[in-house]
Design an enzyme around this catalytic site. Sequence first.
Site, PDB file in Angstrom:
ATOM      1  N   LYS A 233       0.840  -1.215   0.000  1.00 31.27           N
ATOM      2  CA  LYS A 233       0.000   0.000   0.000  1.00 31.27           C
ATOM      3  C   LYS A 233       0.869   1.257   0.000  1.00 31.27           C
ATOM      4  CE  LYS A 233      -2.371  -2.726  -0.480  1.00 31.27           C
ATOM      5  NZ  LYS A 233      -2.392  -4.171  -0.421  1.00 31.27           N
TER       6      LYS A 233
ATOM      7  N   GLY B 134       9.717 -21.730  16.263  1.00 33.79           N
ATOM      8  CA  GLY B 134       8.918 -22.567  17.154  1.00 33.79           C
ATOM      9  C   GLY B 134       8.421 -23.806  16.434  1.00 33.79           C
TER      10      GLY B 134
ATOM     11  N   ALA C 134      -2.946 -12.847 -12.537  1.00 34.69           N
ATOM     12  CA  ALA C 134      -3.739 -11.608 -12.420  1.00 34.69           C
ATOM     13  C   ALA C 134      -4.645 -11.682 -11.200  1.00 34.69           C
ATOM     14  CB  ALA C 134      -4.566 -11.388 -13.693  1.00 34.69           C
ATOM     15  N   GLY C 135      -4.087 -12.183 -10.083  1.00 33.06           N
ATOM     16  CA  GLY C 135      -4.815 -12.163  -8.813  1.00 33.06           C
ATOM     17  C   GLY C 135      -4.628 -10.792  -8.170  1.00 33.06           C
TER      18      GLY C 135
ATOM     19  N   GLU D   1      -2.046 -14.554 -17.376  1.00 32.03           N
ATOM     20  CA  GLU D   1      -2.983 -15.238 -16.482  1.00 32.03           C
ATOM     21  C   GLU D   1      -3.513 -16.482 -17.175  1.00 32.03           C
ATOM     22  OE1 GLU D   1      -4.413 -15.124 -13.234  1.00 32.03           O
ATOM     23  OE2 GLU D   1      -5.247 -16.927 -14.129  1.00 32.03           O
TER      24      GLU D   1
ATOM     25  N   VAL E 116       1.575 -16.144  -8.246  1.00 29.57           N
ATOM     26  CA  VAL E 116       0.606 -17.206  -8.560  1.00 29.57           C
ATOM     27  C   VAL E 116      -0.081 -17.751  -7.304  1.00 29.57           C
ATOM     28  CG1 VAL E 116       1.764 -17.907 -10.700  1.00 29.57           C
ATOM     29  CG2 VAL E 116       2.413 -18.974  -8.536  1.00 29.57           C
TER      30      VAL E 116
ATOM     31  N   ARG F  61      -0.264 -18.091  -2.739  1.00 30.86           N
ATOM     32  CA  ARG F  61       0.553 -18.369  -1.560  1.00 30.86           C
ATOM     33  C   ARG F  61       0.148 -19.728  -0.986  1.00 30.86           C
ATOM     34  NH1 ARG F  61       3.250 -14.097   0.412  1.00 30.86           N
ATOM     35  NH2 ARG F  61       3.155 -14.823   2.565  1.00 30.86           N
TER      36      ARG F  61
ATOM     37  N   ASP G 168      -3.493 -17.365   7.701  1.00 33.73           N
ATOM     38  CA  ASP G 168      -3.260 -17.957   6.375  1.00 33.73           C
ATOM     39  C   ASP G 168      -3.001 -19.456   6.415  1.00 33.73           C
ATOM     40  OD1 ASP G 168      -3.476 -15.447   5.316  1.00 33.73           O
ATOM     41  OD2 ASP G 168      -1.488 -15.402   4.380  1.00 33.73           O
TER      42      ASP G 168
ATOM     43  N   HIS H 202     -23.672  15.223   2.969  1.00 32.29           N
ATOM     44  CA  HIS H 202     -23.523  15.664   1.587  1.00 32.29           C
ATOM     45  C   HIS H 202     -22.494  16.799   1.534  1.00 32.29           C
ATOM     46  CE1 HIS H 202     -24.532  16.827  -2.502  1.00 32.29           C
ATOM     47  NE2 HIS H 202     -24.578  18.079  -2.087  1.00 32.29           N
TER      48      HIS H 202
HETATM   49  P1  FAD Z   1       1.887 -14.073   8.262  1.00 33.55           P
HETATM   50  O1  FAD Z   1       1.615 -12.635   8.158  1.00 33.55           O
HETATM   51  O2  FAD Z   1       2.487 -14.780   7.109  1.00 33.55           O
HETATM   52  O3  FAD Z   1       2.808 -14.238   9.552  1.00 33.55           O
HETATM   53  C1  FAD Z   1       3.322 -15.457   9.946  1.00 33.55           C
HETATM   54  C2  FAD Z   1       4.523 -15.201  10.819  1.00 33.55           C
HETATM   55  O4  FAD Z   1       4.914 -16.414  11.401  1.00 33.55           O
HETATM   56  C3  FAD Z   1       5.729 -14.677  10.039  1.00 33.55           C
HETATM   57  O5  FAD Z   1       6.233 -13.552  10.687  1.00 33.55           O
HETATM   58  C4  FAD Z   1       6.723 -15.835  10.092  1.00 33.55           C
HETATM   59  O6  FAD Z   1       8.071 -15.402  10.156  1.00 33.55           O
HETATM   60  C5  FAD Z   1       6.327 -16.489  11.396  1.00 33.55           C
HETATM   61  N1  FAD Z   1       6.684 -17.915  11.468  1.00 33.55           N
HETATM   62  C6  FAD Z   1       6.409 -18.872  10.547  1.00 33.55           C
HETATM   63  N2  FAD Z   1       6.852 -20.067  10.994  1.00 33.55           N
HETATM   64  C7  FAD Z   1       7.400 -19.846  12.203  1.00 33.55           C
HETATM   65  C8  FAD Z   1       8.022 -20.684  13.166  1.00 33.55           C
HETATM   66  N3  FAD Z   1       8.143 -21.999  12.969  1.00 33.55           N
HETATM   67  N4  FAD Z   1       8.501 -20.101  14.282  1.00 33.55           N
HETATM   68  C9  FAD Z   1       8.381 -18.760  14.493  1.00 33.55           C
HETATM   69  N5  FAD Z   1       7.801 -17.932  13.628  1.00 33.55           N
HETATM   70  C10 FAD Z   1       7.309 -18.469  12.505  1.00 33.55           C
HETATM   71  N6  FAD Z   1      -4.038  -9.030   3.114  1.00 33.55           N
HETATM   72  C11 FAD Z   1      -4.983  -8.102   3.361  1.00 33.55           C
HETATM   73  O7  FAD Z   1      -5.897  -8.354   4.139  1.00 33.55           O
HETATM   74  N7  FAD Z   1      -4.931  -6.875   2.761  1.00 33.55           N
HETATM   75  C12 FAD Z   1      -3.957  -6.532   1.888  1.00 33.55           C
HETATM   76  O8  FAD Z   1      -3.947  -5.427   1.374  1.00 33.55           O
HETATM   77  C13 FAD Z   1      -2.955  -7.483   1.611  1.00 33.55           C
HETATM   78  N8  FAD Z   1      -1.954  -7.191   0.766  1.00 33.55           N
HETATM   79  C14 FAD Z   1      -0.958  -8.097   0.562  1.00 33.55           C
HETATM   80  C15 FAD Z   1       0.079  -7.771  -0.298  1.00 33.55           C
HETATM   81  C16 FAD Z   1       1.105  -8.659  -0.530  1.00 33.55           C
HETATM   82  C17 FAD Z   1       2.224  -8.282  -1.453  1.00 33.55           C
HETATM   83  C18 FAD Z   1       1.111  -9.918   0.146  1.00 33.55           C
HETATM   84  C19 FAD Z   1       2.228 -10.892  -0.059  1.00 33.55           C
HETATM   85  C20 FAD Z   1       0.077 -10.266   1.003  1.00 33.55           C
HETATM   86  C21 FAD Z   1      -0.972  -9.360   1.209  1.00 33.55           C
HETATM   87  N9  FAD Z   1      -2.043  -9.664   2.052  1.00 33.55           N
HETATM   88  C22 FAD Z   1      -3.027  -8.745   2.263  1.00 33.55           C
HETATM   89  C23 FAD Z   1      -2.147 -10.972   2.737  1.00 33.55           C
HETATM   90  C24 FAD Z   1      -1.700 -10.851   4.194  1.00 33.55           C
HETATM   91  O9  FAD Z   1      -0.380 -10.374   4.234  1.00 33.55           O
HETATM   92  C25 FAD Z   1      -1.826 -12.187   4.876  1.00 33.55           C
HETATM   93  O10 FAD Z   1      -3.151 -12.669   4.753  1.00 33.55           O
HETATM   94  C26 FAD Z   1      -1.484 -12.077   6.353  1.00 33.55           C
HETATM   95  O11 FAD Z   1      -0.200 -11.573   6.555  1.00 33.55           O
HETATM   96  C27 FAD Z   1      -1.612 -13.441   7.034  1.00 33.55           C
HETATM   97  O12 FAD Z   1      -1.358 -13.288   8.384  1.00 33.55           O
HETATM   98  P2  FAD Z   1      -0.831 -14.488   9.266  1.00 33.55           P
HETATM   99  O13 FAD Z   1      -0.616 -13.914  10.634  1.00 33.55           O
HETATM  100  O14 FAD Z   1      -1.669 -15.674   9.124  1.00 33.55           O
HETATM  101  O15 FAD Z   1       0.580 -14.896   8.636  1.00 33.55           O
HETATM  102  P1  AMP Z   2      -4.131 -15.496  -6.494  1.00 32.55           P
HETATM  103  O1  AMP Z   2      -4.231 -16.956  -6.091  1.00 32.55           O
HETATM  104  O2  AMP Z   2      -5.398 -14.727  -6.335  1.00 32.55           O
HETATM  105  O3  AMP Z   2      -2.947 -14.813  -5.876  1.00 32.55           O
HETATM  106  O4  AMP Z   2      -3.866 -15.473  -8.052  1.00 32.55           O
HETATM  107  C1  AMP Z   2      -2.847 -16.200  -8.676  1.00 32.55           C
HETATM  108  C2  AMP Z   2      -3.196 -16.329 -10.139  1.00 32.55           C
HETATM  109  O5  AMP Z   2      -2.089 -16.907 -10.838  1.00 32.55           O
HETATM  110  C3  AMP Z   2      -4.404 -17.224 -10.416  1.00 32.55           C
HETATM  111  O6  AMP Z   2      -5.383 -16.468 -11.082  1.00 32.55           O
HETATM  112  C4  AMP Z   2      -3.842 -18.343 -11.284  1.00 32.55           C
HETATM  113  O7  AMP Z   2      -4.747 -18.730 -12.305  1.00 32.55           O
HETATM  114  C5  AMP Z   2      -2.593 -17.709 -11.892  1.00 32.55           C
HETATM  115  N1  AMP Z   2      -1.576 -18.697 -12.327  1.00 32.55           N
HETATM  116  C6  AMP Z   2      -1.108 -19.752 -11.623  1.00 32.55           C
HETATM  117  N2  AMP Z   2      -0.169 -20.438 -12.330  1.00 32.55           N
HETATM  118  C7  AMP Z   2      -0.033 -19.797 -13.531  1.00 32.55           C
HETATM  119  C8  AMP Z   2       0.789 -20.008 -14.708  1.00 32.55           C
HETATM  120  N3  AMP Z   2       1.671 -21.014 -14.804  1.00 32.55           N
HETATM  121  N4  AMP Z   2       0.663 -19.124 -15.738  1.00 32.55           N
HETATM  122  C9  AMP Z   2      -0.206 -18.085 -15.654  1.00 32.55           C
HETATM  123  N5  AMP Z   2      -1.001 -17.857 -14.581  1.00 32.55           N
HETATM  124  C10 AMP Z   2      -0.931 -18.684 -13.531  1.00 32.55           C
END
Ligand code: FAD
Ligand code: AMP
Length: 482
Positions: free
Chosen positions: A58, A122, A189-190, A211, A281, A283, A323, A455
Amino acid sequence: MTKQYDVVVIGSGPAGYVAAIRCAQLGFKTACIEKWLTSDNKTVYGGTCLNVGCIPSKALLDSSHKYVEAQQHLAAHGIKTGDVSIDVTAMIDRKARVVSQLTQGIKGLFAANKVEGLAGTGKVTGNNTVSLTTHDGKQEELLANNIIIAAGSVPIEIPPTPIDQDVIVDSTGALEFQEVPRRLGVIGAGVIGLELGSVWARLGSEVTILEALDDLLPMVDRQIAKDCGRIFDKQGLTIKLGARVTGSKKATLNKKPVVKVQYTDSEGEQEIVFDKLVVAVGRRPLSETVIDNSVGIELDERGFIKVDDHCATNVPGIYAVGDIVRGPMLAHKGMEEGVMVAERLADKKTQVNYDLVPSVIYTHPEVAWVGKNEEQLKSEGTEYNVGTFPFAASGRAQAANDTEGMVKLLADAKTDRILGCHIIGASAADLLQQIVIAMEFSASAEDIGLTMFAHPALSEAIHEAALAANGHAIHIGNRKRR
Ligand code: FAD
Ligand code: AMP
């Protein structure tokens, strides 16, 4: 001596740090383990979201948007700027400062709430035990009445395009470019691909997104997705649908590294050359290293930890949030799960309403939605009314010279209960939240119609869409008059 806790949280992303803070607030002796280190080897809290996700993306979206504003849109307001240029290093440095301020903030919150932050990796080793391996390799056993796994997710890598974090990067690498790539390829294109593609396209990259699917944004209401396609195209993002990447080869062209990417589309085998390639593509959950197999925690076929509606795993006393479990990979979804688990440990009856998780794509205009879209309502046979209102008809949007997009509200034809809302437009994320709250209270479109809106404000578009759902919008012609 073995350290003993009420709760040990593994991972300090939004799911983990929120769970830890709430546990501590409720009086539990809580530790949160985090393995993430900064480039100068300091433990940093906040996970993907703060370090390489929501926040830095952001920050770059906001910087690049201001650049486009200065370059293309200020003149309409009579503001003369002369030549506008971008200092990419300064932009990246600012992003790093924003990240650092917020991650320091988590440290402060841990201290204020008496969460013990533990540096290292951990691993759940038993129903009540976690092993902590510190960065200097020492191992310690922690005892915990309850364990919350919040280890998050990492970018998916695909064999055709191995990441080198130089020419072929993942989303983390795409937040660190030191100059604007001339030709930028993005696979996927996600949400992440579109956001990162937008950043660099705004700064001057020729961006092509490949995509595999034939439809753009299949999870988005079709009418809104169509608008997205048209708007992204106008912004210079080339999105090739039905293009599956099959291979890549690094090469040198005019003494500069490039990557040749092979993909297949309806016309056969294709090749395209990029200066940088972002692989976006999707996570995957980081579950393989955080649990010892002997504990018997069940995973699904994609590696997500299996949990019930309250984020309990199959092993008593062990929970998983964010996640690493089913559901959308979104920070706010993980945060609410963290709160739910903490409060349930304190015998409260907290639940997460998975039907009302808001989704946002932070392009400009933003795209935001909650609840059902038209296609879903049709397929489940629900009769519904639609109310739409274009921002072109909003006084506030016109005053701001930012009139692209619309609000679309869907309400049950029989009960008038709001079933979904889909917005494309400036500040869509903030606007949508009003409907998320309304839906949480089971509001009808009429409830919104009877509410007074300030407004002029962009939120009047929500008011008007709600009125339109019942056929009596004031500031636009109605499809049906009632
Ligand atoms: P994470 O944020 O992945 O945190 C997990 C933590 O656990 C990490 O710090 C890792 O180091 C730690 N960890 C892992 N294994 C271990 C272990 N064994 N011991 C100790 N520590 C460990 N989401 C939104 O809602 N809005 C957005 O605008 C948005 N934008 C995004 C943009 C990008 C580029 C990306 C990559 C993601 C974006 N997301 C967004 C998704 C969002 O970042 C994730 O959904 C969110 O961070 C998940 O939170 P989490 O706490 O489950 O895991
Ligand atoms: P998201 O899961 O929303 O982050 O989006 C990832 C996108 O990547 C999905 O729309 C998939 O269809 C696309 N994708 C995954 N593998 C491939 C590939 N080999 N070539 C082109 N697009 C892909």
